[in-house]
Scaffold this motif. Structure first.
Motif, PDB file in Angstrom:
ATOM      1  N   UNK A 117     -19.023   7.404  47.536  1.00 37.21           N
ATOM      2  CA  UNK A 117     -19.984   6.764  46.632  1.00 37.21           C
ATOM      3  C   UNK A 117     -21.318   7.493  46.667  1.00 37.21           C
ATOM      4  N   UNK A 118     -22.077   7.295  45.601  1.00 38.43           N
ATOM      5  CA  UNK A 118     -23.467   7.716  45.571  1.00 38.43           C
ATOM      6  C   UNK A 118     -24.265   6.578  44.949  1.00 38.43           C
ATOM      7  N   UNK A 119     -25.020   5.900  45.780  1.00 41.85           N
ATOM      8  CA  UNK A 119     -25.893   4.834  45.319  1.00 41.85           C
ATOM      9  C   UNK A 119     -27.216   5.463  44.917  1.00 41.85           C
ATOM     10  N   UNK A 120     -27.606   5.270  43.675  1.00 41.49           N
ATOM     11  CA  UNK A 120     -28.821   5.903  43.157  1.00 41.49           C
ATOM     12  C   UNK A 120     -29.799   4.815  42.711  1.00 41.49           C
ATOM     13  N   UNK A 121     -30.968   4.820  43.288  1.00 43.93           N
ATOM     14  CA  UNK A 121     -31.994   3.842  42.954  1.00 43.93           C
ATOM     15  C   UNK A 121     -33.256   4.556  42.484  1.00 43.93           C
ATOM     16  N   UNK A 122     -34.105   3.792  41.801  1.00 51.13           N
ATOM     17  CA  UNK A 122     -35.373   4.342  41.307  1.00 51.13           C
ATOM     18  C   UNK A 122     -35.149   5.670  40.581  1.00 51.13           C
ATOM     19  N   UNK A 123     -34.213   5.660  39.675  1.00 57.13           N
ATOM     20  CA  UNK A 123     -33.853   6.883  38.957  1.00 57.13           C
ATOM     21  C   UNK A 123     -35.011   7.400  38.115  1.00 57.13           C
ATOM     22  N   UNK A 124     -35.061   8.709  38.014  1.00 55.64           N
ATOM     23  CA  UNK A 124     -36.113   9.391  37.258  1.00 55.64           C
ATOM     24  C   UNK A 124     -35.461  10.225  36.159  1.00 55.64           C
ATOM     25  N   UNK A 125     -36.204  10.503  35.081  1.00 57.90           N
ATOM     26  CA  UNK A 125     -35.630  11.354  34.021  1.00 57.90           C
ATOM     27  C   UNK A 125     -35.115  12.693  34.556  1.00 57.90           C
ATOM     28  N   UNK A 126     -35.744  13.189  35.609  1.00 54.40           N
ATOM     29  CA  UNK A 126     -35.317  14.470  36.195  1.00 54.40           C
ATOM     30  C   UNK A 126     -33.948  14.374  36.867  1.00 54.40           C
ATOM     31  N   UNK A 127     -33.442  13.176  37.068  1.00 53.22           N
ATOM     32  CA  UNK A 127     -32.102  12.999  37.632  1.00 53.22           C
ATOM     33  C   UNK A 127     -31.005  13.138  36.575  1.00 53.22           C
ATOM     34  N   UNK A 128     -31.393  13.258  35.321  1.00 48.18           N
ATOM     35  CA  UNK A 128     -30.413  13.401  34.253  1.00 48.18           C
ATOM     36  C   UNK A 128     -29.592  14.674  34.450  1.00 48.18           C
ATOM     37  N   UNK A 129     -28.280  14.507  34.514  1.00 47.35           N
ATOM     38  CA  UNK A 129     -27.370  15.628  34.768  1.00 47.35           C
ATOM     39  C   UNK A 129     -25.936  15.111  34.752  1.00 47.35           C
ATOM     40  N   UNK A 130     -25.020  16.045  34.798  1.00 48.45           N
ATOM     41  CA  UNK A 130     -23.629  15.673  35.019  1.00 48.45           C
ATOM     42  C   UNK A 130     -23.388  15.777  36.526  1.00 48.45           C
ATOM     43  N   UNK A 131     -22.859  14.723  37.099  1.00 51.04           N
ATOM     44  CA  UNK A 131     -22.657  14.635  38.542  1.00 51.04           C
ATOM     45  C   UNK A 131     -21.193  14.888  38.873  1.00 51.04           C
ATOM     46  N   UNK A 132     -20.995  15.768  39.839  1.00 51.15           N
ATOM     47  CA  UNK A 132     -19.652  16.182  40.225  1.00 51.15           C
ATOM     48  C   UNK A 132     -19.385  15.838  41.696  1.00 51.15           C
ATOM     49  N   UNK A 133     -18.164  15.470  41.939  1.00 55.63           N
ATOM     50  CA  UNK A 133     -17.672  15.198  43.279  1.00 55.63           C
ATOM     51  C   UNK A 133     -16.979  16.452  43.807  1.00 55.63           C
ATOM     52  N   UNK A 134     -17.163  16.727  45.079  1.00 59.29           N
ATOM     53  CA  UNK A 134     -16.558  17.898  45.697  1.00 59.29           C
ATOM     54  C   UNK A 134     -15.966  17.530  47.050  1.00 59.29           C
ATOM     55  N   UNK A 135     -14.826  18.120  47.359  1.00 59.27           N
ATOM     56  CA  UNK A 135     -14.228  17.985  48.693  1.00 59.27           C
ATOM     57  C   UNK A 135     -13.763  19.361  49.134  1.00 59.27           C
ATOM     58  N   UNK A 136     -13.978  19.655  50.416  1.00 53.82           N
ATOM     59  CA  UNK A 136     -13.578  20.944  50.968  1.00 53.82           C
ATOM     60  C   UNK A 136     -12.373  20.725  51.864  1.00 53.82           C
ATOM     61  N   UNK A 137     -11.257  21.307  51.458  1.00 57.44           N
ATOM     62  CA  UNK A 137     -10.014  21.202  52.218  1.00 57.44           C
ATOM     63  C   UNK A 137      -9.671  22.586  52.728  1.00 57.44           C
TER      64      UNK A 137
END
Length: 116
Positions: A80-100
């Motif tokens: 999970x990613x809990x995001x609070x007090x969001x700002x316009x600069x947080x606008x983006x596409x968010x990707x999940x990554x795992x290293x196996x």
């Protein structure tokens, strides 16, 4: 092959909150691998937002410290990613990554748009 599926993005006003989720396919031993959230805004390079190890050690980019919280539920193969007090600069596409092992896997991403 590892499959990751992100969800939880959306449009929110500045100061608002969102919680992103990333579910990993159950073909891996989810709890032993490091994971992270990354984001990419238009015209910019993808950047690390937050990472979490198998021992639940976390790391954040300075711009989100105190506002975002990364966590994982190994019983649900979910991060999970809990995001609070969001700002316009947080606008983006968010990707999940795992290293196996030596290979990293990415999800398709979820769009987060913060209006001012």
């Amino acid at each position: 092959q590892v499959q990751l599926l992100e969800s939880g993005g959306g449009l929110v006003q500045a100061g608002g909150s969102l919680r992103l989720s990333c579910v990993a396919s159950r073909t891996i031993l989810f709890d032993i691998y490091p994971m992270g959230w990354y984001r990419q805004a238009p015209g910019k390079q993808r950047e690390m937002v937050a990472t979490i190890t198998s021992r639940v050690t976390t790391n954040y980019v300075d711009s989100v410290k105190g506002r975002f919280t990364i966590s994982r539920d190994n019983t649900k193969n979910t991060m999970y990613l809990e995001m609070k007090n969001l700002e316009p600069e947080d606008t983006a596409r968010y990707y999940c990554n795992i290293v196996v092992g030596s290979r990293g896997y990415w999800g398709q991403g979820t769009q987060v748009t913060v209006s001012s």
